[in-house]
Design a protein around this motif. Structure first.
Motif, PDB file in Angstrom:
ATOM      1  N   ASP A 192      -3.453  -1.446  -1.314  1.00 51.81           N
ATOM      2  CA  ASP A 192      -2.316  -0.655  -2.091  1.00 51.81           C
ATOM      3  C   ASP A 192      -2.214  -1.252  -3.610  1.00 51.81           C
ATOM      4  OD1 ASP A 192       0.402  -2.010  -2.113  1.00 51.81           O
ATOM      5  OD2 ASP A 192      -0.610  -2.609  -0.157  1.00 51.81           O
ATOM      6  N   ILE A 193      -2.055  -0.367  -4.543  1.00 54.88           N
ATOM      7  CA  ILE A 193      -1.821  -0.786  -6.046  1.00 54.88           C
ATOM      8  C   ILE A 193      -0.915  -2.007  -6.308  1.00 54.88           C
ATOM      9  CG2 ILE A 193      -0.059   0.966  -6.610  1.00 54.88           C
ATOM     10  CD1 ILE A 193      -2.850  -0.386  -8.707  1.00 54.88           C
ATOM     11  N   THR A 194       0.261  -1.995  -5.468  1.00 50.29           N
ATOM     12  CA  THR A 194       1.287  -2.960  -5.643  1.00 50.29           C
ATOM     13  C   THR A 194       0.569  -4.448  -5.051  1.00 50.29           C
ATOM     14  OG1 THR A 194       3.228  -1.426  -5.360  1.00 50.29           O
ATOM     15  CG2 THR A 194       3.631  -3.863  -4.938  1.00 50.29           C
ATOM     16  N   THR A 195       0.090  -4.426  -4.078  1.00 56.92           N
ATOM     17  CA  THR A 195      -0.421  -5.525  -3.436  1.00 56.92           C
ATOM     18  C   THR A 195      -1.443  -6.163  -4.416  1.00 56.92           C
ATOM     19  OG1 THR A 195       0.064  -4.753  -1.221  1.00 56.92           O
ATOM     20  CG2 THR A 195      -1.654  -6.858  -1.373  1.00 56.92           C
ATOM     21  N   TYR A 196      -2.451  -5.361  -4.788  1.00 55.79           N
ATOM     22  CA  TYR A 196      -3.259  -5.528  -5.698  1.00 55.79           C
ATOM     23  C   TYR A 196      -2.879  -6.180  -7.165  1.00 55.79           C
ATOM     24  CZ  TYR A 196      -7.232  -4.862  -9.190  1.00 55.79           C
ATOM     25  OH  TYR A 196      -8.322  -4.990 -10.138  1.00 55.79           O
ATOM     26  N   GLU A 197      -1.772  -5.479  -7.632  1.00 52.29           N
ATOM     27  CA  GLU A 197      -1.191  -5.864  -8.734  1.00 52.29           C
ATOM     28  C   GLU A 197      -0.621  -7.454  -8.759  1.00 52.29           C
ATOM     29  OE1 GLU A 197       1.178  -3.045 -10.180  1.00 52.29           O
ATOM     30  OE2 GLU A 197      -0.453  -1.757 -11.227  1.00 52.29           O
ATOM     31  N   ASN A 198       0.055  -7.522  -7.586  1.00 50.81           N
ATOM     32  CA  ASN A 198       0.686  -9.040  -6.931  1.00 50.81           C
ATOM     33  C   ASN A 198      -0.539 -10.042  -7.068  1.00 50.81           C
ATOM     34  OD1 ASN A 198       3.165  -7.787  -7.071  1.00 50.81           O
ATOM     35  ND2 ASN A 198       3.337  -7.633  -5.022  1.00 50.81           N
ATOM     36  N   ILE A 199      -1.485  -9.774  -6.427  1.00 52.34           N
ATOM     37  CA  ILE A 199      -2.692 -10.696  -6.370  1.00 52.34           C
ATOM     38  C   ILE A 199      -2.931 -11.089  -7.744  1.00 52.34           C
ATOM     39  CG2 ILE A 199      -4.958 -10.996  -5.604  1.00 52.34           C
ATOM     40  CD1 ILE A 199      -4.307  -9.318  -3.263  1.00 52.34           C
ATOM     41  N   LEU A 200      -3.394 -10.073  -8.588  1.00 51.82           N
ATOM     42  CA  LEU A 200      -3.944 -10.391 -10.101  1.00 51.82           C
ATOM     43  C   LEU A 200      -3.038 -11.199 -10.695  1.00 51.82           C
ATOM     44  CD1 LEU A 200      -5.936  -7.164 -11.110  1.00 51.82           C
ATOM     45  CD2 LEU A 200      -6.570  -9.096  -9.883  1.00 51.82           C
TER      46      LEU A 200
END
Length: 212
Positions: A192-200
């Motif tokens: 999901d976009i939130t998890t992805y952005e948190n990783i980056l």
């Protein structure tokens, strides 16, 4: 029964000693029971076999792309994926699950075979596409590992899979960063976009990928 010639206190001591020996004997017989170990379910076995092949997919794809484009990034991460395979293989051995690693590019799982064929075809078009393939694999890997972590009650599997997730997050950051450096972009296909952005937005993590 009379114990002639023995002092009464000695008789009490003697009888007490015999009783103690009896109790110790009973206690020792209880202690020989085997120590309980964690059980592995059929679902856990299937998860281990699947993740072994998914980590192999990553390794084999990066080997192909590294040779195709002469990018050390792929070859370096390929070595990390081999360590991921080894970590899962250790659990397969520990729990007595039979497995055989097929040659490079070959998979028992038909879905993974189809995905591998698709990924190497896509990644062969240009460097940007190759980096997107790398990001896609890590994106998928993080999600699949999380699904298995949620479903299992085995702490060995949770520990190893969480460590592999850590490595996959680092790989995802690496591929996306390289892609952006050449003007490309990646949109998550599984996270999901939130998890992805948190990783980056997070920094490189130190991962322990060796199971106890």
């Amino acid at each position: 029964m009379k114990l002639y010639g023995l002092h009464p206190k000695f008789v009490i001591f003697l009888l007490g000693g015999l009783w103690s020996i009896f109790l110790i004997s009973c206690s020792d017989s209880d202690e020989i029971a085997p120590i309980a170990t964690q059980q592995i379910s059929q679902a856990d076995k299937e998860a281990l076999l699947f993740m072994f092949e998914e980590e192999k997919l990553a390794r084999d794809t990066y080997l192909f792309l590294g040779e195709k484009w002469a990018l050390n990034q792929f070859l370096t991460i390929k070595n990390s994926e081999q360590s991921h395979m080894d970590a899962v293989a250790n659990l397969l051995v520990k729990y007595g699950v039979d497995y055989t690693a097929l040659p490079v590019g070959d998979f028992y799982n038909s879905d993974l075979q189809s995905l591998y064929n698709e990924l190497i075809s896509d990644g062969a078009s240009d460097v940007s596409a190759a980096l997107i393939v790398g990001a896609t694999i890590e994106d998928l890997d993080i999600v699949d590992l999380q699904d298995h972590i949620v479903q299992t009650g085995n702490s060995d599997i949770v520990s190893v899979f969480e460590s592999l997730q850590c490595g996959s997050r680092n790989h995802l950051r690496s591929f996306v960063s390289s892609l952006e450096n050449i003007g490309g972009t990646y949109s998550p296909q599984y996270l999901d976009i939130t998890t992805y952005e948190n990783i980056l937005e997070s920094t490189h993590e130190k991962c322990n990928q060796q199971p106890n």
